[in-house]
Each structure stands twice: as structure tokens, then as C-alpha cells.
Design a protein around this motif. Structure first.
Motif, PDB file in Angstrom:
ATOM      1  N   THR A  13      15.284 -26.983 -20.326  1.00 21.08           N
ATOM      2  CA  THR A  13      15.900 -26.419 -21.445  1.00 21.08           C
ATOM      3  C   THR A  13      16.849 -25.048 -20.897  1.00 21.08           C
ATOM      4  OG1 THR A  13      14.108 -26.865 -23.025  1.00 21.08           O
ATOM      5  CG2 THR A  13      15.693 -25.167 -23.752  1.00 21.08           C
ATOM      6  N   ILE A  14      16.387 -24.348 -20.027  1.00 19.26           N
ATOM      7  CA  ILE A  14      17.304 -23.086 -19.717  1.00 19.26           C
ATOM      8  C   ILE A  14      18.501 -23.809 -18.910  1.00 19.26           C
ATOM      9  CG2 ILE A  14      17.496 -21.270 -17.886  1.00 19.26           C
ATOM     10  CD1 ILE A  14      14.220 -20.593 -18.710  1.00 19.26           C
ATOM     11  N   PHE A  15      18.204 -24.821 -17.973  1.00 16.67           N
ATOM     12  CA  PHE A  15      19.509 -25.272 -17.513  1.00 16.67           C
ATOM     13  C   PHE A  15      20.520 -25.720 -18.196  1.00 16.67           C
ATOM     14  CE2 PHE A  15      21.534 -29.128 -15.379  1.00 16.67           C
ATOM     15  CZ  PHE A  15      22.039 -28.540 -14.444  1.00 16.67           C
ATOM     16  N   TRP A  16      20.064 -26.765 -19.243  1.00 17.37           N
ATOM     17  CA  TRP A  16      21.100 -27.313 -20.118  1.00 17.37           C
ATOM     18  C   TRP A  16      21.623 -26.041 -21.118  1.00 17.37           C
ATOM     19  CZ3 TRP A  16      23.910 -30.814 -18.487  1.00 17.37           C
ATOM     20  CH2 TRP A  16      23.437 -32.061 -17.699  1.00 17.37           C
ATOM     21  N   GLY A  17      20.813 -25.143 -21.362  1.00 19.37           N
ATOM     22  CA  GLY A  17      21.383 -24.004 -22.266  1.00 19.37           C
ATOM     23  C   GLY A  17      22.391 -23.337 -21.500  1.00 19.37           C
ATOM     24  N   PHE A  18      22.279 -22.974 -20.276  1.00 22.11           N
ATOM     25  CA  PHE A  18      23.080 -22.367 -19.231  1.00 22.11           C
ATOM     26  C   PHE A  18      24.544 -23.237 -19.407  1.00 22.11           C
ATOM     27  CE2 PHE A  18      25.358 -22.138 -15.435  1.00 22.11           C
ATOM     28  CZ  PHE A  18      25.570 -20.332 -15.317  1.00 22.11           C
ATOM     29  N   ILE A  19      24.496 -24.551 -19.388  1.00 21.52           N
ATOM     30  CA  ILE A  19      25.541 -25.529 -19.285  1.00 21.52           C
ATOM     31  C   ILE A  19      26.303 -25.511 -20.589  1.00 21.52           C
ATOM     32  CG2 ILE A  19      26.463 -27.904 -18.924  1.00 21.52           C
ATOM     33  CD1 ILE A  19      25.722 -26.423 -16.402  1.00 21.52           C
ATOM     34  N   GLY A  20      25.492 -25.458 -21.694  1.00 22.63           N
ATOM     35  CA  GLY A  20      26.059 -25.457 -23.062  1.00 22.63           C
ATOM     36  C   GLY A  20      26.629 -24.456 -23.603  1.00 22.63           C
ATOM     37  N   VAL A  21      25.937 -23.025 -23.210  1.00 26.50           N
ATOM     38  CA  VAL A  21      26.244 -21.909 -23.818  1.00 26.50           C
ATOM     39  C   VAL A  21      27.171 -20.796 -22.703  1.00 26.50           C
ATOM     40  CG1 VAL A  21      25.577 -19.706 -24.580  1.00 26.50           C
ATOM     41  CG2 VAL A  21      24.399 -21.706 -25.061  1.00 26.50           C
ATOM     42  N   VAL A  22      26.747 -20.754 -21.509  1.00 26.74           N
ATOM     43  CA  VAL A  22      27.322 -19.729 -20.639  1.00 26.74           C
ATOM     44  C   VAL A  22      28.751 -20.328 -20.023  1.00 26.74           C
ATOM     45  CG1 VAL A  22      27.071 -18.788 -18.459  1.00 26.74           C
ATOM     46  CG2 VAL A  22      25.367 -18.524 -20.077  1.00 26.74           C
ATOM     47  N   CYS A  23      28.548 -21.737 -19.700  1.00 23.52           N
ATOM     48  CA  CYS A  23      29.880 -22.241 -19.284  1.00 23.52           C
ATOM     49  C   CYS A  23      31.022 -22.374 -20.153  1.00 23.52           C
ATOM     50  CB  CYS A  23      29.325 -23.674 -18.598  1.00 23.52           C
ATOM     51  SG  CYS A  23      28.626 -23.861 -17.288  1.00 23.52           S
ATOM     52  N   PRO A  24      30.792 -22.518 -21.204  1.00 26.85           N
ATOM     53  CA  PRO A  24      31.843 -22.283 -22.337  1.00 26.85           C
ATOM     54  C   PRO A  24      32.286 -20.990 -22.435  1.00 26.85           C
ATOM     55  CG  PRO A  24      30.412 -23.876 -23.340  1.00 26.85           C
ATOM     56  CD  PRO A  24      29.710 -23.298 -22.081  1.00 26.85           C
ATOM     57  N   LEU A  25      31.714 -19.881 -22.382  1.00 28.89           N
ATOM     58  CA  LEU A  25      32.033 -18.442 -22.201  1.00 28.89           C
ATOM     59  C   LEU A  25      32.992 -18.331 -21.091  1.00 28.89           C
ATOM     60  CD1 LEU A  25      28.800 -16.831 -23.993  1.00 28.89           C
ATOM     61  CD2 LEU A  25      30.989 -17.310 -24.830  1.00 28.89           C
ATOM     62  N   LEU A  26      32.341 -18.951 -19.888  1.00 29.05           N
ATOM     63  CA  LEU A  26      33.021 -18.699 -18.640  1.00 29.05           C
ATOM     64  C   LEU A  26      34.560 -19.060 -18.680  1.00 29.05           C
ATOM     65  CD1 LEU A  26      30.511 -19.296 -15.833  1.00 29.05           C
ATOM     66  CD2 LEU A  26      31.487 -16.969 -16.781  1.00 29.05           C
ATOM     67  N   VAL A  27      34.414 -20.337 -19.398  1.00 26.23           N
ATOM     68  CA  VAL A  27      35.919 -21.120 -19.595  1.00 26.23           C
ATOM     69  C   VAL A  27      36.568 -20.237 -20.690  1.00 26.23           C
ATOM     70  CG1 VAL A  27      36.755 -22.956 -20.656  1.00 26.23           C
ATOM     71  CG2 VAL A  27      35.061 -23.453 -19.204  1.00 26.23           C
ATOM     72  N   GLN A  28      36.303 -19.350 -21.387  1.00 28.19           N
ATOM     73  CA  GLN A  28      36.978 -18.792 -22.427  1.00 28.19           C
ATOM     74  C   GLN A  28      37.824 -17.476 -21.723  1.00 28.19           C
ATOM     75  OE1 GLN A  28      37.517 -19.082 -25.761  1.00 28.19           O
ATOM     76  NE2 GLN A  28      38.514 -17.451 -25.956  1.00 28.19           N
ATOM     77  N   PHE A  29      37.006 -17.050 -20.684  1.00 27.37           N
ATOM     78  CA  PHE A  29      37.667 -16.003 -19.783  1.00 27.37           C
ATOM     79  C   PHE A  29      38.351 -16.460 -18.599  1.00 27.37           C
ATOM     80  CE2 PHE A  29      33.851 -13.927 -21.813  1.00 27.37           C
ATOM     81  CZ  PHE A  29      34.454 -13.164 -22.765  1.00 27.37           C
ATOM     82  N   CYS A  30      38.180 -17.794 -18.039  1.00 29.63           N
ATOM     83  CA  CYS A  30      38.772 -17.800 -16.899  1.00 29.63           C
ATOM     84  C   CYS A  30      40.007 -18.813 -17.019  1.00 29.63           C
ATOM     85  CB  CYS A  30      37.806 -18.674 -15.862  1.00 29.63           C
ATOM     86  SG  CYS A  30      36.327 -17.855 -15.424  1.00 29.63           S
ATOM     87  N   MET A  31      40.142 -19.571 -18.188  1.00 28.69           N
ATOM     88  CA  MET A  31      41.217 -20.396 -18.337  1.00 28.69           C
ATOM     89  C   MET A  31      42.453 -19.677 -19.191  1.00 28.69           C
ATOM     90  SD  MET A  31      39.721 -24.139 -19.023  1.00 28.69           S
ATOM     91  CE  MET A  31      41.426 -24.903 -19.005  1.00 28.69           C
ATOM     92  N   GLY A  32      42.313 -18.560 -19.599  1.00 31.80           N
ATOM     93  CA  GLY A  32      43.160 -17.757 -20.299  1.00 31.80           C
ATOM     94  C   GLY A  32      43.867 -18.071 -21.614  1.00 31.80           C
ATOM     95  N   ARG A  33      45.033 -18.745 -21.395  1.00 36.08           N
ATOM     96  CA  ARG A  33      45.822 -19.317 -22.690  1.00 36.08           C
ATOM     97  C   ARG A  33      46.073 -20.533 -22.342  1.00 36.08           C
ATOM     98  NH1 ARG A  33      47.179 -15.670 -26.243  1.00 36.08           N
ATOM     99  NH2 ARG A  33      49.403 -16.788 -27.017  1.00 36.08           N
ATOM    100  N   SER A  34      45.225 -21.407 -21.844  1.00 38.50           N
ATOM    101  CA  SER A  34      45.454 -22.582 -21.266  1.00 38.50           C
ATOM    102  C   SER A  34      45.488 -23.548 -22.771  1.00 38.50           C
ATOM    103  CB  SER A  34      44.572 -23.454 -20.196  1.00 38.50           C
ATOM    104  OG  SER A  34      44.848 -24.598 -20.066  1.00 38.50           O
ATOM    105  N   PRO A  35      46.417 -24.671 -22.793  1.00 41.48           N
ATOM    106  CA  PRO A  35      46.033 -25.407 -24.055  1.00 41.48           C
ATOM    107  C   PRO A  35      44.934 -26.409 -24.134  1.00 41.48           C
ATOM    108  CG  PRO A  35      47.903 -26.226 -22.593  1.00 41.48           C
ATOM    109  CD  PRO A  35      47.583 -24.994 -22.052  1.00 41.48           C
TER     110      PRO A  35
END
Length: 96
Positions: A13-35
Motif C-alpha cells: 500500500t505504501i509503495f503504490w501510494g508513493f507511485i500514485g501520490v508522490v510521483c504526480p507531485l514530482l512531475v508537477q515540479f519537474c516538467m514545468g510548463r510541458s503540455p
């Protein structure tokens, strides 16, 4: 300390929670204004949700199986002899 089933449930549960919550937040900051930022975020969320539900169903079905193995009586006697030391000739003397 819980059982192995509890530990497995928490870890996965922690593993898939990390993939489903933390990874999208990292994408928010790492991809900038990408379409394609929103598509990548949804991809992480949907992957985590689907994989977790698939794993959860398989895991829960194994906890209480509805159908047991169909074994022949000779095989059961061999298993009792090998695993529990019960002599097939003295079946009435079953140790507890």
C-alpha cells in the motif's frame, strides 16, 4: 508486530501510494510548463490505482480460498506420513 499478511499489505500500500501520490507531485515540479504534464500525472495515478487493485484482489483471494485442492486419498496418506510422521498402518494413532 503484525503477521506477514499485515506487513505485506502495509508495504505494498505504501509503495503504490508513493507511485500514485508522490510521483504526480514530482512531475508537477519537474516538467514545468510541458503540455503533456497532465497526461503523465494521470498515467501515474491510474497505473498505481489499477496495479494496486489488481494486487489487492489477488492477495485477498489467497487469504481465504473458496476451493481447496482435490487430492486422492493415497496422496493424503503420503503427505501425512512425510509431513507429520503418521504411519499409514496406524491411522487411529493421530498425534495432536
Amino acid at each position: 508486530m503484525g503477521t506477514r499478511a499485515d506487513t505485506a499489505l502495509v508495504v505494498v500500500t505504501i509503495f503504490w501510494g508513493f507511485i500514485g501520490v508522490v510521483c504526480p507531485l514530482l512531475v508537477q515540479f519537474c516538467m514545468g510548463r510541458s503540455p503533456s504534464k497532465g497526461i503523465v500525472q494521470i498515467m501515474f495515478i491510474m497505473t498505481a490505482a489499477c496495479c494496486y487493485l489488481f494486487w489487492l484482489c489477488a492477495f485477498l483471494f489467497q487469504l481465504n480460498p473458496l476451493v481447496g485442492p482435490q487430492l486422492e486419498s493415497n496422496l493424503i496418506r503420503v503427505m501425512q506420513y512425510e509431513w507429520m510422521g503418521i504411519d499409514p498402518e496406524h491411522v487411529s494413532e493421530v498425534p495432536k
